[in-house]
Design an enzyme around this catalytic site. Structure first.
Site, PDB file in Angstrom:
ATOM      1  N   CYS A   1       0.779  -1.235   0.000  1.00 19.38           N
ATOM      2  CA  CYS A   1       0.000   0.000   0.000  1.00 19.38           C
ATOM      3  C   CYS A   1       0.805   1.277   0.000  1.00 19.38           C
ATOM      4  O   CYS A   1       0.294   2.319  -0.378  1.00 19.38           O
ATOM      5  CB  CYS A   1      -0.983   0.020   1.148  1.00 19.38           C
ATOM      6  SG  CYS A   1      -2.658  -0.157   0.492  1.00 19.38           S
TER       7      CYS A   1
HETATM    8  N1  GLN Z   1      -3.392  -6.168  -3.691  1.00 19.64           N
HETATM    9  C1  GLN Z   1      -2.119  -6.195  -3.040  1.00 19.64           C
HETATM   10  C2  GLN Z   1      -2.088  -7.070  -1.805  1.00 19.64           C
HETATM   11  O1  GLN Z   1      -3.078  -7.580  -1.383  1.00 19.64           O
HETATM   12  C3  GLN Z   1      -1.617  -4.805  -2.722  1.00 19.64           C
HETATM   13  C4  GLN Z   1      -2.486  -4.133  -1.706  1.00 19.64           C
HETATM   14  C5  GLN Z   1      -2.275  -2.648  -1.564  1.00 19.64           C
HETATM   15  O2  GLN Z   1      -1.656  -1.974  -2.376  1.00 19.64           O
HETATM   16  N2  GLN Z   1      -2.822  -2.146  -0.543  1.00 19.64           N
HETATM   17  O3  GLN Z   1      -1.037  -7.209  -1.252  1.00 19.64           O
END
Ligand code: GLN
Length: 232
Positions: free
Chosen positions: A2
């Protein structure tokens, strides 16, 4: 992931990039300022850095703030090229080291901030995890990083809800995309930082517009609109 960060420049301690700035990745792991999806990034963290031409990784499925060992060692780890991230797992995705960025093909380190519907991605045997980001990373590695702009535009068209911010580096090139998530750039005398959000309040940070590819090399920074690359 994230919140992620990339560095290309002179050798720098990992702690100076990830732990010491007032709004570092460490702080972003519990109090991000610009994150639109998820309140904190407690589902793991990772850093990859080039040791000469060799990418090395340290990843964990636990929060960065609890890692006293990394806090102790990071001031002694130096690199000219770094990709680091803290993770907020998308609902339904596994919380495990193999789902944690950065991913690698042995040449590139790659992090994904966002989400993608796995049904629009090709089946791949090389993904480290069933996590969307791991499958996306494997897809990007298989197509080659020179095709990153086209790959992101194609996947973003196939999944209109996708968020596809990528950070990737191979030791001499640092690439990033913006596709529905934030990214900022800081040009320092000793190198360039790309980050999901600024790690301090330096007025030199600039926001990268959405749907762009950023390429950083030793002598230049290039921004290209992603839609314009469609169909190339
Ligand atoms: N979809 C990815 C994960 O689950 C990245 C999540 C995100 O960027 N918050 O790790």
């Amino acid at each position: 992931m994230c919140r992620h960060l990339g560095w290309l420049g002179t050798e720098i301690a990992l702690s100076a990039l990830m732990l010491e700035p007032p709004q570092s990745l460490l702080v972003q792991s519990y109090a991000p300022r610009r994150q639109k999806h998820g309140l904190m990034n407690a589902d793991g963290w990772g850093v990859g850095f080039f040791d000469g031409a060799v990418p090395r990784r340290w990843r964990s499925a636990a929060p960065l703030w609890g890692d006293a060992s990394f806090g102790s060692v990071a001031p002694g780890l130096h690199s000219h090229c770094v990709v680091a991230a803290v993770r907020s797992a998308t609902v339904g995705m596994p919380i495990e080291i193999s789902a944690t960025a950065p991913f690698t093909d042995g040449q590139w380190l790659l992090s994904h901030n966002g989400v993608v519907d796995r049904s629009v991605l090709p089946l791949t045997a090389t993904a480290e995890s069933v996590c969307d980001s791991a499958i996306l990373a494997a897809t990007i590695f298989e197509r080659g990083l020179d095709a990153l702009a086209v790959t992101i535009a194609e996947i973003g068209t196939a999944d209109p809800l996708a968020r596809l911010n990528i950070m990737a580096a191979n030791g001499s090139r640092l690439l990033a995309t913006t596709w529905n998530e934030t990214l900022s750039i800081l040009r320092r005398p000793d190198g360039v930082v790309l980050a999901s959000e600024p790690y301090d309040d330096d007025s030199a940070w600039q926001d990268v517009p959405d749907r762009h590819l950023v390429e950083v090399t030793a002598d230049r920074v290039t921004l290209t609109a992603l839609d314009a690359t469609k169909g190339l």
